[in-house]
Design a protein around this motif. Structure first.
Motif, PDB file in Angstrom:
ATOM      1  N   GLU A   1      -0.586   3.363  -6.109  1.00 28.90           N
ATOM      2  CA  GLU A   1       0.955   3.249  -5.737  1.00 28.90           C
ATOM      3  C   GLU A   1       0.506   3.143  -4.038  1.00 28.90           C
ATOM      4  O   GLU A   1       1.348   2.407  -3.554  1.00 28.90           O
ATOM      5  CB  GLU A   1       1.720   4.302  -6.196  1.00 28.90           C
ATOM      6  CG  GLU A   1       3.417   4.037  -5.648  1.00 28.90           C
ATOM      7  CD  GLU A   1       4.170   5.245  -6.203  1.00 28.90           C
ATOM      8  OE1 GLU A   1       5.285   5.031  -6.746  1.00 28.90           O
ATOM      9  OE2 GLU A   1       3.846   6.348  -5.712  1.00 28.90           O
ATOM     10  N   LYS A   2      -0.113   4.025  -3.431  1.00 29.94           N
ATOM     11  CA  LYS A   2      -0.062   4.059  -1.824  1.00 29.94           C
ATOM     12  C   LYS A   2      -0.668   2.784  -1.482  1.00 29.94           C
ATOM     13  O   LYS A   2      -0.217   2.091  -0.530  1.00 29.94           O
ATOM     14  CB  LYS A   2      -1.230   5.171  -1.590  1.00 29.94           C
ATOM     15  CG  LYS A   2      -0.401   6.336  -1.070  1.00 29.94           C
ATOM     16  CD  LYS A   2       0.202   6.223   0.365  1.00 29.94           C
ATOM     17  CE  LYS A   2       1.236   7.145   0.704  1.00 29.94           C
ATOM     18  NZ  LYS A   2       0.834   8.757   0.164  1.00 29.94           N
ATOM     19  N   LYS A   3      -1.763   2.218  -2.322  1.00 32.55           N
ATOM     20  CA  LYS A   3      -2.419   0.942  -1.910  1.00 32.55           C
ATOM     21  C   LYS A   3      -1.316  -0.233  -2.069  1.00 32.55           C
ATOM     22  O   LYS A   3      -1.499  -1.211  -1.071  1.00 32.55           O
ATOM     23  CB  LYS A   3      -3.460   0.678  -2.946  1.00 32.55           C
ATOM     24  CG  LYS A   3      -4.951   1.547  -2.578  1.00 32.55           C
ATOM     25  CD  LYS A   3      -6.153   1.106  -3.263  1.00 32.55           C
ATOM     26  CE  LYS A   3      -7.349   1.633  -2.655  1.00 32.55           C
ATOM     27  NZ  LYS A   3      -7.701   2.656  -3.620  1.00 32.55           N
ATOM     28  N   LEU A   4      -0.536  -0.169  -2.981  1.00 31.67           N
ATOM     29  CA  LEU A   4       0.482  -1.115  -3.043  1.00 31.67           C
ATOM     30  C   LEU A   4       1.504  -0.951  -2.070  1.00 31.67           C
ATOM     31  O   LEU A   4       1.825  -2.010  -1.312  1.00 31.67           O
ATOM     32  CB  LEU A   4       1.054  -0.972  -4.761  1.00 31.67           C
ATOM     33  CG  LEU A   4       2.312  -2.092  -4.752  1.00 31.67           C
ATOM     34  CD1 LEU A   4       1.602  -3.545  -4.634  1.00 31.67           C
ATOM     35  CD2 LEU A   4       2.907  -1.842  -6.083  1.00 31.67           C
ATOM     36  N   GLN A   5       1.797   0.201  -1.783  1.00 31.05           N
ATOM     37  CA  GLN A   5       3.117   0.348  -0.512  1.00 31.05           C
ATOM     38  C   GLN A   5       2.296  -0.035   0.858  1.00 31.05           C
ATOM     39  O   GLN A   5       3.163  -0.760   1.423  1.00 31.05           O
ATOM     40  CB  GLN A   5       3.055   1.766  -0.422  1.00 31.05           C
ATOM     41  CG  GLN A   5       4.256   2.612  -1.033  1.00 31.05           C
ATOM     42  CD  GLN A   5       4.448   3.898  -0.919  1.00 31.05           C
ATOM     43  OE1 GLN A   5       3.545   4.605  -0.353  1.00 31.05           O
ATOM     44  NE2 GLN A   5       5.365   4.702  -1.612  1.00 31.05           N
ATOM     45  N   ASN A   6       0.937   0.023   0.993  1.00 33.11           N
ATOM     46  CA  ASN A   6       0.508  -0.459   2.031  1.00 33.11           C
ATOM     47  C   ASN A   6       0.388  -1.928   2.284  1.00 33.11           C
ATOM     48  O   ASN A   6       0.594  -2.444   3.377  1.00 33.11           O
ATOM     49  CB  ASN A   6      -0.920   0.432   2.373  1.00 33.11           C
ATOM     50  CG  ASN A   6      -0.988   1.589   2.677  1.00 33.11           C
ATOM     51  OD1 ASN A   6      -0.001   2.309   3.193  1.00 33.11           O
ATOM     52  ND2 ASN A   6      -2.207   2.465   2.503  1.00 33.11           N
ATOM     53  N   ALA A   7       0.207  -2.501   1.096  1.00 31.38           N
ATOM     54  CA  ALA A   7       0.086  -3.938   1.022  1.00 31.38           C
ATOM     55  C   ALA A   7       1.318  -4.492   1.365  1.00 31.38           C
ATOM     56  O   ALA A   7       1.739  -5.504   2.216  1.00 31.38           O
ATOM     57  CB  ALA A   7      -0.492  -4.563  -0.299  1.00 31.38           C
ATOM     58  N   VAL A   8       2.282  -3.978   0.868  1.00 32.71           N
ATOM     59  CA  VAL A   8       3.824  -4.589   1.011  1.00 32.71           C
ATOM     60  C   VAL A   8       4.126  -4.241   2.461  1.00 32.71           C
ATOM     61  O   VAL A   8       4.599  -5.181   3.294  1.00 32.71           O
ATOM     62  CB  VAL A   8       4.782  -3.718  -0.121  1.00 32.71           C
ATOM     63  CG1 VAL A   8       6.182  -3.964   0.677  1.00 32.71           C
ATOM     64  CG2 VAL A   8       4.702  -4.064  -1.268  1.00 32.71           C
TER      65      VAL A   8
ATOM     66  N   ALA B   1      -5.890  11.424   5.658  1.00 32.76           N
ATOM     67  CA  ALA B   1      -6.119  11.741   3.986  1.00 32.76           C
ATOM     68  C   ALA B   1      -5.014  11.070   3.400  1.00 32.76           C
ATOM     69  O   ALA B   1      -5.201  10.818   2.079  1.00 32.76           O
ATOM     70  CB  ALA B   1      -5.849  13.033   4.091  1.00 32.76           C
ATOM     71  N   GLU B   2      -3.648  11.102   3.672  1.00 35.51           N
ATOM     72  CA  GLU B   2      -2.651  10.576   3.131  1.00 35.51           C
ATOM     73  C   GLU B   2      -2.620   9.010   2.773  1.00 35.51           C
ATOM     74  O   GLU B   2      -1.939   8.430   1.934  1.00 35.51           O
ATOM     75  CB  GLU B   2      -1.395  10.653   3.748  1.00 35.51           C
ATOM     76  CG  GLU B   2      -0.964  12.025   3.886  1.00 35.51           C
ATOM     77  CD  GLU B   2      -0.231  12.410   2.518  1.00 35.51           C
ATOM     78  OE1 GLU B   2       0.529  11.693   1.777  1.00 35.51           O
ATOM     79  OE2 GLU B   2      -0.791  13.554   1.914  1.00 35.51           O
ATOM     80  N   GLN B   3      -3.374   8.356   3.584  1.00 37.67           N
ATOM     81  CA  GLN B   3      -3.780   7.018   3.629  1.00 37.67           C
ATOM     82  C   GLN B   3      -2.395   6.110   3.687  1.00 37.67           C
ATOM     83  O   GLN B   3      -2.278   4.958   2.599  1.00 37.67           O
ATOM     84  CB  GLN B   3      -4.491   6.572   2.257  1.00 37.67           C
ATOM     85  CG  GLN B   3      -5.947   6.540   2.384  1.00 37.67           C
ATOM     86  CD  GLN B   3      -6.509   6.131   3.401  1.00 37.67           C
ATOM     87  OE1 GLN B   3      -6.781   4.719   3.327  1.00 37.67           O
ATOM     88  NE2 GLN B   3      -7.117   6.546   4.532  1.00 37.67           N
TER      89      GLN B   3
ATOM     90  N   LEU C   1      -6.295   1.202   8.944  1.00 35.64           N
ATOM     91  CA  LEU C   1      -5.433   1.731   7.866  1.00 35.64           C
ATOM     92  C   LEU C   1      -3.972   1.089   8.249  1.00 35.64           C
ATOM     93  O   LEU C   1      -3.254   0.420   7.161  1.00 35.64           O
ATOM     94  CB  LEU C   1      -4.981   3.355   7.648  1.00 35.64           C
ATOM     95  CG  LEU C   1      -3.828   3.910   7.031  1.00 35.64           C
ATOM     96  CD1 LEU C   1      -4.076   3.552   5.533  1.00 35.64           C
ATOM     97  CD2 LEU C   1      -3.940   5.497   7.373  1.00 35.64           C
ATOM     98  N   ILE C   2      -3.611   1.054   9.423  1.00 36.91           N
ATOM     99  CA  ILE C   2      -2.440   0.145  10.017  1.00 36.91           C
ATOM    100  C   ILE C   2      -2.673  -1.320   9.529  1.00 36.91           C
ATOM    101  O   ILE C   2      -1.716  -1.760   9.128  1.00 36.91           O
ATOM    102  CB  ILE C   2      -2.190   0.419  11.241  1.00 36.91           C
ATOM    103  CG1 ILE C   2      -1.843   1.999  11.774  1.00 36.91           C
ATOM    104  CG2 ILE C   2      -1.149  -0.511  11.892  1.00 36.91           C
ATOM    105  CD1 ILE C   2      -2.137   2.135  13.194  1.00 36.91           C
ATOM    106  N   LEU C   3      -3.864  -1.795   9.813  1.00 34.63           N
ATOM    107  CA  LEU C   3      -4.062  -3.196   9.541  1.00 34.63           C
ATOM    108  C   LEU C   3      -4.295  -3.409   8.157  1.00 34.63           C
ATOM    109  O   LEU C   3      -4.562  -4.657   7.619  1.00 34.63           O
ATOM    110  CB  LEU C   3      -5.130  -3.703  10.340  1.00 34.63           C
ATOM    111  CG  LEU C   3      -4.854  -3.594  12.025  1.00 34.63           C
ATOM    112  CD1 LEU C   3      -6.136  -3.725  12.609  1.00 34.63           C
ATOM    113  CD2 LEU C   3      -3.665  -4.453  12.444  1.00 34.63           C
ATOM    114  N   ASN C   4      -4.371  -2.235   7.452  1.00 40.87           N
ATOM    115  CA  ASN C   4      -4.552  -2.429   5.762  1.00 40.87           C
ATOM    116  C   ASN C   4      -5.803  -3.201   5.580  1.00 40.87           C
ATOM    117  O   ASN C   4      -5.993  -4.029   4.644  1.00 40.87           O
ATOM    118  CB  ASN C   4      -3.335  -3.206   5.321  1.00 40.87           C
ATOM    119  CG  ASN C   4      -3.444  -2.780   3.549  1.00 40.87           C
ATOM    120  OD1 ASN C   4      -3.808  -1.599   3.347  1.00 40.87           O
ATOM    121  ND2 ASN C   4      -2.925  -3.680   2.745  1.00 40.87           N
TER     122      ASN C   4
END
Length: 527
Positions: free
Chosen positions: A61-68, A238-240, A264-267
């Motif tokens: 879910e985190k990965k999806l959030q970061n992509a959005v 750690a939270e990614q 992380l910011i730039l995904n």
């Protein structure tokens, strides 16, 4: 036309969904969901909720959030559905037109070089050359081809001349009332922020807030702030969570965490398919010889190779920039850039669209100093495909705006105007003095801003500046820093009597400390 918020939101959601549907993340999520069906904790009667819970606990879910979040950061907020696509590129017609004629000039320069040197834009390398290039891929810098006949297609000062001649045709000879007293080189009426607005935007840079890059803050002993800041930074990693990382870096990145926080910011996660993609770009470089390869080579030799900080990265720069020129995924950014990728026609088929190709394949013609966008990143990333992806993402988010004509607040025209307005408003004596002696401040600061200060500041200082570009998702801080440098050297500048003397006062910025300069200019200037 502005949309009502709900309509805008639903269009944004639709666009993000559409963009993510084709992504590898989408197929990975589907695969994970299918795998989860075999897990005992997934019950048929609560299937949807159970799968959602699984994706949450397993980090997907985190990965999806970061992509959005990444999509929302890069793409502009949606225009009215009826607005033509060129409005997404640039809403002002005169800016689009100016950018178009500038592109024609660049192309003409490139084509005349081809004709003069009798070199095609692109050709397949003979097999023996391919082998040779493959063997020396990691030491291309040892090669000394004769590049004396190649010249940069343009340099920042040529571009400044174009920006100085920009006019809004709706205002005959500067009749717009609020703008008439602007005495800088930029003569277009764009809205730029004043110091109170900048203070609000950059509130985390305030005098009473801990900062990395400030050695002697009265509020907090620096080592106490640093230890605490590192601890928080480790937690953010750690939270990614991209959004949390972006907020965090506004106070600067601890050196040891910077590479991971920026990624992380730039995904950017450097998955196996990303590494494979980079290898494909590399094999394209090996097989085909482009005229821009010589331009890239020459640019690195003229800039980074002579730089005390960056000469050691020469080989990395060739690898990244040669691969970049072949990367057709870069073409996507032209949907929200005022620029249009240049077209070239297969020999003998001029003007026939079905024989047109973008040239270079990524649509970006490098100019003098382009390699300095990559050089500082070499300090942070030593794995070529990761370095490459970080640079590409920095380019399509930020750097493209520094060499295209647009009305965007982070575009170079707005930055020039912001710089001039800040000086004229807050250092009027200095501004008038320099203008009188023919040393318009923008003539000196333009090259700093076009390069995002790369090659002008010491590297540790440059990285602290770029932290804030990422943190605020904006390039406006470049204009603020440029004005702050003039403020800092104002006493010396008041004594000069020529452009050359003013340039000499500002020739070496390598001892400057970015954060104190920004803080003093923004928060200690009387407004």
């Amino acid at each position: 036309a502005m949309l009502d918020p709900d309509r805008g939101l639903s269009l944004t959601i639709a666009r993000v969904v559409q963009r993510l549907q084709g992504s590898s993340l989408h197929s990975q999520l589907e695969r994970q969901a299918r795998v989860s069906l075999h897990k005992p904790e997934i019950k048929l009667e609560s299937l949807k909720e159970d799968i959602k819970d699984f994706l949450k606990t397993s980090g997907w879910e985190k990965k999806l959030q970061n992509a959005v979040y990444s999509e929302l950061n890069v793409f502009p907020s949606p225009c009215h559905p009826a607005a033509p696509p060129e409005h997404i590129k640039e809403p002002l017609a005169y800016m689009r037109k100016a950018q178009g004629s500038w592109e024609k000039r660049i192309l003409k320069s490139l084509n005349s070089m081809c004709t003069e040197l009798n070199i095609p834009l692109a050709q397949k390398r003979p097999v023996n050359e391919q082998k040779e290039l493959l063997n020396k891929w990691n030491e291309m810098g040892t090669d000394e081809p004769d590049l004396s006949l190649f010249r940069p297609v343009y340099a920042p000062k040529d571009f400044l001349e174009v920006l100085m001649n920009l006019r809004n045709p709706n205002y005959e000879n500067g009749e717009q009332p609020s703008f008439r007293n602007h005495l800088g080189l930029i003569q277009v009426p764009l809205k730029v922020k004043d110091i109170p607005e900048l203070k609000e935007d950059f509130s985390e840079l305030g005098l009473n807030i801990g900062q990395l890059g400030i050695d002697d803050s009265a509020q907090v002993p620096p080592e106490f702030f640093e230890n605490e800041h590192v601890r928080v930074g480790q937690k953010v990693l750690a939270e990614q969570d991209s959004a949390a990382a972006q907020q965090y870096v506004r106070q600067g990145c601890p050196t040891a965490l910077r590479a991971d926080l920026w990624a992380l910011i730039l995904n950017i996660s450097n998955q196996p398919e990303d590494i494979l993609y980079y290898e494909q770009l590399k094999s394209n470089v090996i097989q085909h010889d482009l005229l821009v390869d010589s331009l890239i080579y020459k640019d690195v030799k003229l800039t980074a190779s002579n730089d005390d900080y960056y000469f050691v990265f020469e080989d990395y720069l060739y690898q990244v920039l040669l691969c970049f020129s072949r990367d057709t995924s870069v073409l996507e950014h032209f949907t929200y850039s005022s620029a249009t990728p240049p077209k070239s026609y297969i020999r003998g088929k001029l003007g026939m669209e079905e024989y047109a190709v973008f040239y270079p394949p990524n649509g970006v013609i490098p100019f003098h100093g382009f390699s300095m966008y990559v050089a500082p990143l070499c300090f942070l990333y030593h794995e070529p495909s990761k370095l490459y992806q970080i640079f590409r993402e920095m380019y399509v988010r930020f750097f493209f705006r520094l060499h295209s004509i647009s009305s965007h607040p982070s575009g170079i025209v707005s930055l020039c105007l912001l710089f001039e307005t800040l000086l004229q408003t807050h250092l009027p004596q200095l501004f008038y003095h320099l203008r009188e002696i023919g040393a318009q401040p923008l003539r000196i600061s333009f090259k700093w801003m076009v390069r995002a200060f790369s090659g002008y500041l010491a590297t540790d200082q440059l990285l602290l500046l770029w932290d804030r570009i990422l943190g605020y998702n904006s390039l406006e801080i470049l204009a603020v820093l440029a004005a702050a440098v003039f403020a800092f050297r104002a006493v010396n500048l008041m004594e000069v009597t020529s452009l050359a003397a003013a340039e000499a006062v500002l020739a070496d910025l390598s001892t400057l400390k970015v954060m104190p300069l920004l803080q003093i200019f923004l928060f200690a200037t009387v407004t």
